[in-house]
Design an enzyme around this catalytic site. Structure first.
Site, short mmCIF file in Angstrom:
data_model
loop_
_atom_site.label_atom_id
_atom_site.label_comp_id
_atom_site.label_asym_id
_atom_site.label_seq_id
_atom_site.Cartn_x
_atom_site.Cartn_y
_atom_site.Cartn_z
N TYR A 1 -2.16 -0.38 11.02
CA TYR A 1 -2.40 -1.03 9.54
C TYR A 1 -1.05 -0.92 8.75
O TYR A 1 -0.62 -1.87 8.29
CB TYR A 1 -3.82 -0.79 9.05
CG TYR A 1 -3.48 -1.17 7.51
CD1 TYR A 1 -3.64 -2.30 6.84
CD2 TYR A 1 -3.36 0.07 6.36
CE1 TYR A 1 -3.71 -2.89 5.63
CE2 TYR A 1 -3.30 -0.35 5.19
CZ TYR A 1 -3.60 -1.55 4.82
OH TYR A 1 -3.51 -1.88 3.52
N LYS B 1 1.98 -3.37 7.29
CA LYS B 1 2.23 -3.61 6.02
C LYS B 1 3.66 -3.06 5.82
O LYS B 1 4.52 -3.92 5.01
CB LYS B 1 1.38 -2.59 5.15
CG LYS B 1 -0.14 -3.08 5.16
CD LYS B 1 -0.34 -4.61 4.66
CE LYS B 1 -0.10 -4.66 2.84
NZ LYS B 1 -0.48 -6.01 2.52
N THR C 1 0.81 -1.39 -0.01
CA THR C 1 0.04 -0.18 -0.05
C THR C 1 0.71 1.32 0.01
O THR C 1 1.99 1.43 0.52
CB THR C 1 -1.02 -0.10 1.28
OG1 THR C 1 -1.64 1.28 1.36
CG2 THR C 1 -0.22 -0.33 2.50
N ASP C 2 0.21 2.24 -0.56
CA ASP C 2 1.04 3.42 -0.37
C ASP C 2 0.97 4.22 1.13
O ASP C 2 1.74 5.08 1.43
CB ASP C 2 0.43 4.72 -1.36
CG ASP C 2 -1.24 5.00 -0.96
OD1 ASP C 2 -1.75 4.32 -0.15
OD2 ASP C 2 -1.76 5.97 -1.68
N GLU C 3 0.27 3.71 2.00
CA GLU C 3 0.26 3.96 3.14
C GLU C 3 1.60 3.91 3.95
O GLU C 3 1.63 4.52 5.03
CB GLU C 3 -1.02 3.44 3.96
CG GLU C 3 -2.29 3.80 3.43
CD GLU C 3 -3.58 3.54 4.34
OE1 GLU C 3 -3.25 3.54 5.68
OE2 GLU C 3 -4.75 3.65 3.85
P1 NAD Z 1 -9.94 -7.27 2.10
O1 NAD Z 1 -9.98 -7.08 3.36
O2 NAD Z 1 -11.10 -6.99 1.26
O3 NAD Z 1 -9.40 -8.81 1.94
C1 NAD Z 1 -8.60 -9.50 2.48
C2 NAD Z 1 -8.61 -10.77 2.22
O4 NAD Z 1 -7.48 -11.70 2.78
C3 NAD Z 1 -9.95 -11.59 2.86
O5 NAD Z 1 -10.38 -12.38 1.95
C4 NAD Z 1 -9.34 -12.16 4.07
O6 NAD Z 1 -10.25 -13.36 4.43
C5 NAD Z 1 -7.85 -12.88 3.73
N1 NAD Z 1 -7.09 -12.97 4.90
C6 NAD Z 1 -6.87 -12.23 5.74
N2 NAD Z 1 -5.79 -12.59 6.58
C7 NAD Z 1 -5.37 -13.78 6.03
C8 NAD Z 1 -4.73 -14.78 6.47
N3 NAD Z 1 -3.96 -14.68 7.61
N4 NAD Z 1 -4.50 -15.84 5.72
C9 NAD Z 1 -5.25 -15.94 4.54
N5 NAD Z 1 -6.21 -15.18 4.04
C10 NAD Z 1 -6.14 -13.94 4.83
O7 NAD Z 1 -8.71 -6.43 1.29
P2 NAD Z 1 -8.32 -5.88 -0.02
O8 NAD Z 1 -8.91 -4.41 0.32
O9 NAD Z 1 -8.73 -6.86 -1.00
O10 NAD Z 1 -6.50 -5.92 -0.18
C11 NAD Z 1 -6.06 -6.91 -0.62
C12 NAD Z 1 -4.57 -6.41 -0.38
O11 NAD Z 1 -4.30 -5.10 -1.06
C13 NAD Z 1 -4.09 -6.29 1.01
O12 NAD Z 1 -2.82 -6.68 1.44
C14 NAD Z 1 -3.99 -4.77 1.19
O13 NAD Z 1 -3.06 -4.23 2.13
C15 NAD Z 1 -3.50 -4.38 -0.14
N6 NAD Z 1 -4.12 -3.14 -0.68
C16 NAD Z 1 -5.41 -2.62 -0.71
C17 NAD Z 1 -5.69 -1.38 -1.21
C18 NAD Z 1 -7.16 -1.03 -1.17
O14 NAD Z 1 -7.66 0.20 -1.33
N7 NAD Z 1 -8.06 -1.89 -0.62
C19 NAD Z 1 -5.14 -0.49 -1.55
C20 NAD Z 1 -3.52 -0.86 -1.78
C21 NAD Z 1 -3.15 -2.10 -1.18
O1 DAU Z 2 -4.20 4.21 0.22
C1 DAU Z 2 -4.46 2.64 0.43
C2 DAU Z 2 -5.22 2.12 1.53
O2 DAU Z 2 -6.53 2.65 1.16
C3 DAU Z 2 -5.12 0.66 1.61
O3 DAU Z 2 -4.06 0.15 2.00
C4 DAU Z 2 -6.11 0.09 2.55
O4 DAU Z 2 -6.22 -1.20 2.81
C5 DAU Z 2 -7.45 0.50 2.13
O5 DAU Z 2 -8.39 0.53 3.17
C6 DAU Z 2 -7.48 2.09 1.88
O6 DAU Z 2 -7.32 2.92 3.33
P1 DAU Z 2 -7.96 4.16 3.63
O7 DAU Z 2 -7.96 4.44 5.05
O8 DAU Z 2 -7.46 5.43 2.80
O9 DAU Z 2 -9.76 3.79 3.11
P2 DAU Z 2 -10.93 4.05 3.75
O10 DAU Z 2 -11.78 3.83 2.92
O11 DAU Z 2 -11.18 3.35 4.94
O12 DAU Z 2 -10.88 5.65 3.85
C7 DAU Z 2 -10.83 6.60 2.92
C8 DAU Z 2 -10.81 7.93 3.44
O13 DAU Z 2 -12.26 8.32 3.78
C9 DAU Z 2 -10.03 8.27 4.72
O14 DAU Z 2 -9.28 9.40 4.52
C10 DAU Z 2 -10.78 8.04 5.99
C11 DAU Z 2 -12.19 8.82 5.27
N1 DAU Z 2 -13.49 8.02 5.98
C12 DAU Z 2 -13.64 6.65 5.98
C13 DAU Z 2 -14.58 5.82 6.31
C14 DAU Z 2 -14.88 4.64 6.41
C15 DAU Z 2 -14.33 8.90 6.11
O15 DAU Z 2 -14.29 10.00 6.16
N2 DAU Z 2 -15.54 8.13 6.69
C16 DAU Z 2 -15.60 6.83 6.91
O16 DAU Z 2 -16.59 6.34 7.58
#
Ligand code: NAD
Ligand code: DAU
Length: 353
Positions: free
Chosen positions: A159, A163, A133-135
């Site tokens: 989180y 990561k 992630t970019d975070e």
């Molecule tokens: P998600 O939470 O929707 O899915 C995660 C999946 O991993 C789920 O199916 C869960 O059951 C499985 N899981 C969790 N722990 C596990 C373990 N110990 N062993 C096996 N399976 C396990 O997450 P997502 O949004 O699809 O993100 C997927 C990946 O991409 C993550 O590594 C996250 O950090 C990364 N990522 C997400 C975003 C985003 O915006 N969602 C952006 C950048 C990177």
């Molecule tokens: O940047 C990549 C990341 O993006 C991934 O690594 C994470 O897995 C993914 O969950 C996401 O993280 P964020 O914290 O940015 O996503 P989220 O959707 O939770 O929140 C997006 C923005 O919106 C953040 O600034 C918090 C804000 N927010 C979120 C929720 C859930 C609100 O204002 N209200 C809300 O109820």
């Protein structure tokens, strides 16, 4: 040939598998621990498809992973599995350390053992692609340049710290043991099948349910949004053409404030499914207590992956967000399934609604 995908029942992993099998006959072993975020409904269209081999298990289970690797001999591991929600990491960091740090460590150990055995066949291809992630780069000032691959790691939430730790382990396994690794650091994804704890699906769900749309703090935090299928196409590029040991930042050049995102959603919903009382969904926006330690701005400089691997996103934010809203409107049964049971107690604890 086969690949092992972890976390393939979650949001990005399931979209990745669906696209992979739509364009290739290379089988996928999908290892997922089925936490609250894992959802087999995401993969319903693959029921009976012999190219999708689902295994309910944990990436931290060394013996299980070692067995899968020796039986299926995948040419790659694509590691999506993680705890992924920042707010949950603030309420309970332990699961994040177990899944993201310990889990990745054990997966790397299994990959190292597999690779050592594979060395007898030096030509055998292998990549360990770690999805991050970019975070991990921390927060940006309003006028700072976007994150490049050489930015310092400055994670601010449990989180992102977990990561970051996993990224460091991946790096170390390359440097020390020569494991052929690739790492991608992507910005915020959105699109079909995202669990409605994240901003975009939460707001779509709440809007249609007549509930408040909770905006943290002043809503001026900036995220860089990428449509999930564009993330998946970037991952395929990195897998096919990336150089081992390298990091690739992935992003959509789509910086938006949270308020802009929520207003855009409301505008599209006003067009596609107007409120019965004729008012705008925007009336449901409420400002709530800010997230502790809330990072102000993320932005990805995706020049490297574009220049070196020829990747670029297909969607603009405008096209991607409309497709996303349409998907949620067309898949209300999916939403009803995932928002029953445990989801309700999360929403009550987090928002008091
Ligand atoms: P998600 O939470 O929707 O899915 C995660 C999946 O991993 C789920 O199916 C869960 O059951 C499985 N899981 C969790 N722990 C596990 C373990 N110990 N062993 C096996 N399976 C396990 O997450 P997502 O949004 O699809 O993100 C997927 C990946 O991409 C993550 O590594 C996250 O950090 C990364 N990522 C997400 C975003 C985003 O915006 N969602 C952006 C950048 C990177
Ligand atoms: O940047 C990549 C990341 O993006 C991934 O690594 C994470 O897995 C993914 O969950 C996401 O993280 P964020 O914290 O940015 O996503 P989220 O959707 O939770 O929140 C997006 C923005 O919106 C953040 O600034 C918090 C804000 N927010 C979120 C929720 C859930 C609100 O204002 N209200 C809300 O109820």
């Amino acid at each position: 040939m086969t690949i092992l995908v972890t976390g393939g029942a979650g949001f990005i992993g399931s979209n990745f598998i669906l696209e992979w099998l739509a364009s290739s006959n290379e089988a996928v072993i999908n290892l997922d621990a089925m936490t609250y975020a894992g959802n087999m409904d995401n993969l319903q269209s693959l029921a009976g498809d012999f190219r999708h081999i689902f295994v309910n298990g944990n990436i931290g289970d060394f013996d299980l992973v070692a067995d899968l690797l020796s039986r299926h001999k995948p040419r790659a591991i694509v590691n999506f599995a993680a705890e992924s929600h920042v707010d949950r990491s603030i309420r309970g960091p332990e699961d994040f350390i177990q899944a993201n740090v310990v889990g990745t460590f054990r997966l790397l150990e299994a990959a190292r053992a597999y690779r050592a055995g594979q060395d007898r066949d030096a030509a055998a291809p292998f990549s360990f692609l770690h999805i991050s992630t970019d975070e991990v780069y921390g927060t940006l000032a309003a006028d700072a340049p976007a994150f490049t691959e050489s930015n310092r790691y400055e994670p601010n939430s449990p989180y992102s710290a977990s990561k970051a730790a996993s990224d460091h382990l991946v790096r170390a396994y390359h440097h020390t043991y020569g494991l052929p690794v690739l790492t991608t650091n992507c910005s915020n994804n959105y699109g079909p099948r995202q669990f409605p704890e994240k901003l975009i699906p939460l707001c779509i769900h709440n809007a249609l349910a007549g509930k408040p749309l909770p905006v943290y703090g002043d809503g001026r935090q900036v995220r860089d949004w990428l449509y999930v299928n564009d993330h998946c196409s970037a991952i395929r590029c990195v897998l096919e053409r990336g150089r081992h040991g390298e990091i690739y930042n992935i992003g959509g050049w789509n910086e938006k404030t949270n308020l802009e995102v929520v207003h855009t959603l409301c505008r599209i919903l006003d067009q596609l499914q107007p409120r019965p009382d004729g008012r705008s969904y925007g009336d449901q926006i409420v400002f709530v207590r800010d997230r502790p330690g809330h990072d102000r701005r993320y932005a990805i400089d995706a020049t490297k992956v574009q220049r070196e691997l020829g990747w670029s996103p297909a969607e603009t934010f405008e096209t991607g967000i409309r497709k996303t809203v349409e998907w949620y409107l067309d898949n209300q049964a999916w939403v009803v399934n995932v928002t029953s049971g445990a989801y309700r107690s999360w929403v009550e604890r987090q928002y008091g609604i």
